[in-house]
Design a protein around this motif. Structure first.
Motif, short mmCIF file in Angstrom:
data_model
loop_
_atom_site.label_atom_id
_atom_site.label_comp_id
_atom_site.label_asym_id
_atom_site.label_seq_id
_atom_site.Cartn_x
_atom_site.Cartn_y
_atom_site.Cartn_z
N ASN A 122 42.62 50.63 52.85
CA ASN A 122 42.26 50.77 54.26
C ASN A 122 42.56 52.18 54.77
O ASN A 122 43.01 53.05 54.01
CB ASN A 122 42.87 49.65 55.11
CG ASN A 122 44.35 49.82 55.38
OD1 ASN A 122 44.91 50.91 55.25
ND2 ASN A 122 44.99 48.74 55.75
N TRP A 123 42.33 52.41 56.06
CA TRP A 123 42.41 53.77 56.60
C TRP A 123 43.80 54.13 57.11
O TRP A 123 43.97 55.20 57.70
CB TRP A 123 41.38 53.94 57.72
CG TRP A 123 39.98 53.87 57.24
CD1 TRP A 123 39.16 52.79 57.31
CD2 TRP A 123 39.24 54.88 56.55
NE1 TRP A 123 37.95 53.07 56.73
CE2 TRP A 123 37.97 54.35 56.25
CE3 TRP A 123 39.52 56.19 56.16
CZ2 TRP A 123 36.99 55.07 55.58
CZ3 TRP A 123 38.54 56.91 55.50
CH2 TRP A 123 37.30 56.35 55.22
N VAL A 245 45.55 36.93 38.32
CA VAL A 245 45.47 35.46 38.26
C VAL A 245 44.80 34.97 39.54
O VAL A 245 45.29 35.23 40.65
CB VAL A 245 46.87 34.82 38.11
CG1 VAL A 245 46.76 33.30 38.18
CG2 VAL A 245 47.53 35.26 36.82
N ARG A 246 43.70 34.28 39.35
CA ARG A 246 42.93 33.84 40.52
C ARG A 246 43.19 32.37 40.79
O ARG A 246 43.01 31.53 39.90
CB ARG A 246 41.45 34.07 40.22
CG ARG A 246 40.56 33.76 41.36
CD ARG A 246 39.11 34.06 41.03
NE ARG A 246 38.29 33.34 41.98
CZ ARG A 246 38.18 33.67 43.25
NH1 ARG A 246 38.80 34.73 43.71
NH2 ARG A 246 37.44 32.95 44.06
C1 LIG Z 1 38.15 49.34 54.19
C2 LIG Z 1 39.17 48.76 55.12
C3 LIG Z 1 39.73 49.59 56.10
C4 LIG Z 1 40.68 49.05 56.97
N1 LIG Z 1 41.35 49.89 57.82
C5 LIG Z 1 42.40 49.42 58.51
C6 LIG Z 1 43.25 50.30 59.23
O1 LIG Z 1 43.11 51.53 59.17
N2 LIG Z 1 44.25 49.74 59.97
C7 LIG Z 1 44.46 48.40 60.02
O2 LIG Z 1 45.37 47.96 60.74
N3 LIG Z 1 43.70 47.54 59.31
C8 LIG Z 1 42.70 48.02 58.53
N4 LIG Z 1 41.98 47.18 57.76
C9 LIG Z 1 42.25 45.73 57.85
C10 LIG Z 1 43.55 45.33 57.16
O3 LIG Z 1 43.74 46.02 55.95
C11 LIG Z 1 43.49 43.82 56.92
O4 LIG Z 1 43.35 43.18 58.17
C12 LIG Z 1 44.74 43.28 56.25
O5 LIG Z 1 44.95 43.87 55.00
C13 LIG Z 1 44.60 41.78 56.10
O6 LIG Z 1 45.73 41.30 55.46
P1 LIG Z 1 45.75 39.88 54.76
O7 LIG Z 1 47.09 39.74 54.13
O8 LIG Z 1 45.31 38.87 55.75
O9 LIG Z 1 44.60 39.91 53.64
P2 LIG Z 1 44.23 40.95 52.50
O10 LIG Z 1 44.76 42.30 52.77
O11 LIG Z 1 42.76 40.80 52.29
O12 LIG Z 1 44.98 40.37 51.23
C14 LIG Z 1 44.59 39.19 50.59
C15 LIG Z 1 44.96 39.28 49.12
O13 LIG Z 1 44.71 38.01 48.52
C16 LIG Z 1 44.12 38.22 47.25
N5 LIG Z 1 43.34 37.02 46.93
C17 LIG Z 1 42.20 36.61 47.54
N6 LIG Z 1 41.76 35.48 46.97
C18 LIG Z 1 42.63 35.17 45.98
C19 LIG Z 1 42.69 34.10 45.05
N7 LIG Z 1 41.76 33.15 45.02
N8 LIG Z 1 43.72 34.08 44.15
C20 LIG Z 1 44.67 35.05 44.17
N9 LIG Z 1 44.63 36.09 45.05
C21 LIG Z 1 43.64 36.15 45.95
C22 LIG Z 1 43.26 39.46 47.45
O14 LIG Z 1 42.96 40.07 46.22
C23 LIG Z 1 44.14 40.30 48.35
O15 LIG Z 1 45.01 41.12 47.61
C24 LIG Z 1 41.03 47.68 56.89
C25 LIG Z 1 40.46 46.86 55.91
C26 LIG Z 1 39.56 47.40 55.02
C27 LIG Z 1 38.97 46.52 53.94
#
Ligand SMILES: Cc1cc2nc3c(=O)[nH]c(=O)nc-3n(C[C@H](O)[C@H](O)[C@H](O)COP(=O)(O)OP(=O)(O)OC[C@H]3O[C@@H](n4cnc5c(N)ncnc54)[C@H](O)[C@@H]3O)c2cc1C
Length: 575
Positions: A122-123, A245-246
């Motif tokens: 992310n950014w 591992v999925r």
């Molecule tokens: C390109 C981009 C730029 C962004 N820029 C910003 C920013 O600058 N500032 C900001 O605040 N937010 C930003 N965001 C958003 C922020 O990164 C996300 O909101 C945050 O990471 C979400 O966290 P999370 O833990 O909910 O999910 P995620 O970060 O999506 O983590 C979920 C994890 O679960 C794993 N996973 C998924 N399915 C499975 C499965 N079946 N089995 C095992 N593992 C699995 C994935 O591989 C991943 O590692 C950005 C996102 C992206 C993609």
């Protein structure tokens, strides 16, 4: 990575010769299984393992570790190089479908597939969000733990800003703390003043209306902080991490006395793993609902149409996806004024100076993204007439959208071409503005088989109104007197042309939420106010999918906070 936690990868053949739970191989057991190693999962897994009760915790991540991929490892250190990670093996790129009646565009929504989740791609923009969002969250869910006052100590546990607040795990800094020495800094600030915006001392103190400077999750040495920093800094013996591992689905035991089935195992491609106490999905706003659907929890008719045996009928799973639509407006720098923008990095001749500064001092253009100033604007007065007159507007939408203390739109100024790839980096340099609708009304559902997202960006009139207003404001800022000597002028387009520009450039800021929404006084939701999935036992969802309405913030800070809160709630339930 340090000795704790133990990290195993399914890429190593020694990890599993026979599938767990099959052909006489035993089924590994842990107290808790956390699915997904993004910010929510890393925060939760670490804090659960640090609980004095001495829990054993398995964190399962579908991607590899950053260290297993040396080529990409270096790119991750610098947020500026983020775009080169998109489409790499660390990125899922969810396809989108559906009739987007407004823009007819297909997007590939990037999402991290690596230990650290999207914090690795992310950014690195760090916003907590407005006080009013958290206070409303607490009021609607009846759980005061989500109020601004109760979130503050949680953010303090996450953020490491100065030596005095050293408890936090994620380094953050404001751009004034990093002597970036941005050439355009004062001109940019002046243009925002001239556009009538008030300066904010700190964009993260809860009162967000005005303009203020970037806060980023970048260390003092100029490197990106990711969710992996939770894992690197823990000495908890009970934490084990499996990468590559999925998790395919959750398996349930027969109903207990209260008639609810109990989640007991996760099924993965390396076999079955058992949780003695609970399974927590932190797989992100697309995958967490997807895993629920594949496990038989979701809208009954949809599950039946895919022949998935129904464990519990939960209509809101995978519905109500919100995200933040964004449109960039670019103005070209006059040729003789070209300097100190992202385009400098396209050529060795102009990149050298910036590289030296970063290599010698950890500072300068390369030490973060070329963004410094953010604006946040409330549009209640503008949107109230159309929303109130629309008979389809729900009370929930009125409550969440028609507020005076939140920004409905955000803008950030780039010293460079903006979020998309540079159109002609060798010929031109740009100053641009990303224009974001933070409170969209148009929801996007998720399709269960392959997670495909139906993108309805700006389908609702009110969302278009907000985007038009913020894009027009971008023309005002970039045409202001402050930029007069530097930027080639552009005539402010009429409304129809603005709509065409929006259609052409509309994309997403990748902030996804709402697909396993927390129950509120208006919606039954998917989880209760302690993240427990309705209708079953032993299963929670804790990531951005539970956020009940679009919040006016970039979503990583709140994702970490959700992981931290989940650790507290789970600890309380297992005293
Ligand atoms: C390109 C981009 C730029 C962004 N820029 C910003 C920013 O600058 N500032 C900001 O605040 N937010 C930003 N965001 C958003 C922020 O990164 C996300 O909101 C945050 O990471 C979400 O966290 P999370 O833990 O909910 O999910 P995620 O970060 O999506 O983590 C979920 C994890 O679960 C794993 N996973 C998924 N399915 C499975 C499965 N079946 N089995 C095992 N593992 C699995 C994935 O591989 C991943 O590692 C950005 C996102 C992206 C993609």
């Amino acid at each position: 990575m340090s000795a704790n936690p133990r990290v195993y990868s399914a890429h190593h053949s020694a990890f599993v010769k026979t599938k767990f739970g099959e052909d006489g191989a035993s089924t590994p057991e842990f107290d808790f299984i956390v699915v997904g190693g993004g910010p929510a999962g890393c925060a939760l897994g670490t804090r659960l393992a640090e609980n004095p009760a001495g829990y054993s915790v398995l964190l399962v991540e579908q991607g590899t570790t950053v260290e297993q991929n040396p080529e990409l490892q270096n790119l991750i250190r610098l947020p500026l190089l983020t775009r080169s990670l998109h489409g790499s093996s660390f990125d899922v790129q969810y396809p989108t479908i559906g009739e987007n009646q407004f823009a007819h565009r297909e997007l590939k929504i990037n999402s991290g597939k690596v230990l650290g989740g999207s914090t690795c791609i992310n950014w690195a923009i760090w916003t907590r969000g407005p006080k009013d969002d958290y206070d409303l969250w607490a009021r609607l869910t009846g759980n005061q733990e989500f109020s601004w006052d109760a979130m503050l100590p949680t953010f303090d546990r996450i953020e490491r800003q100065t030596a005095e607040r050293s408890e936090g795990r994620i380094s953050i800094r404001s751009s004034c703390q990093s002597p970036r020495d941005n050439y355009w800094s004062s001109t940019a600030a002046l243009s925002l003043e001239q556009a009538g915006l008030q300066r904010l001392e700190n964009i993260n103190d809860g009162a967000m209306l005005g303009y203020g400077e970037l806060v980023e999750n970048v260390s003092a040495g100029g490197e990106r902080a990711t969710a992996n920093d939770y894992l690197k800094q823990t000495s908890a013996a009970g934490l084990e991490v499996w990468t590559a591992v999925r998790v395919e689905k959750v398996l349930f035991e027969d109903a207990t006395e209260d008639g609810k089935k109990r989640a007991v195992c996760v099924s993965t491609h390396v076999g079955t793993v058992r949780a003695r106490k609970e399974i927590i999905l932190c797989a992100g706003a697309v995958q967490s609902p997807h895993i629920l659907l594949l496990s038989g929890i979701g809208p009954q008719s949809q599950l039946e149409s895919y022949r998935i045996p129904v464990i519990h009928n939960l209509p809101e799973v995978g519905q109500n996806l919100w995200e933040h639509p964004v449109v960039d407006i670019r103005f070209k720098l006059r040729p003789e004024k070209r300097r100190d923008t992202a385009e400098d990095l396209a050529s060795i001749r102009t990149a050298g100076r910036h590289l030296d500064k970063w290599a010698n001092e950890g500072q300068g253009l390369i030490s973060g993204i070329p963004v410094e100033w953010f604006t946040f604007t409330n549009l209640k007065e503008k949107i109230e007439p159309s929303l109130s007159q629309d008979p389809s507007t729900t009370e929930y939408e009125k409550t969440t959208l028609l507020r005076t203390a939140i920004p409905h739109v955000e803008q950030f100024l780039h010293y460079g071409h903006g979020l998309a790839a540079a159109p002609d980096p060798f010929q031109s340099s740009y100053i641009s503005m990303s224009n974001v609708v933070l409170t969209p009304r148009s929801p996007d559902p998720i399709n269960p088989r392959i997670p495909r997202i139906e993108v309805n960006q700006l389908k609702e009139e009110v969302d278009r109104e907000m985007m038009i207003a913020v894009v027009e404001k971008a023309y005002d800022v970039l045409s202001s007197k402050a930029w007069e000597d530097f930027l080639e002028p552009q005539e402010k387009p009429d409304r129809e042309t603005v709509l065409d520009i929006i259609k052409e450039r509309l994309t997403t800021l990748w902030h996804l939420g709402g697909t396993c929404a927390m129950e509120t006084s208006y919606n039954t939701g998917v989880v209760d106010s302690s993240f427990r999935v309705h209708g079953v036992q032993g299963l929670r969802v804790a990531d951005t999918s539970i956020i009940p309405f679009p919040i006016s913030a970039h979503t990583q800070a709140v994702a970490y906070a959700i992981g931290e809160k989940a650790a507290v709630f789970i600890g309380q339930d297992h005293l």
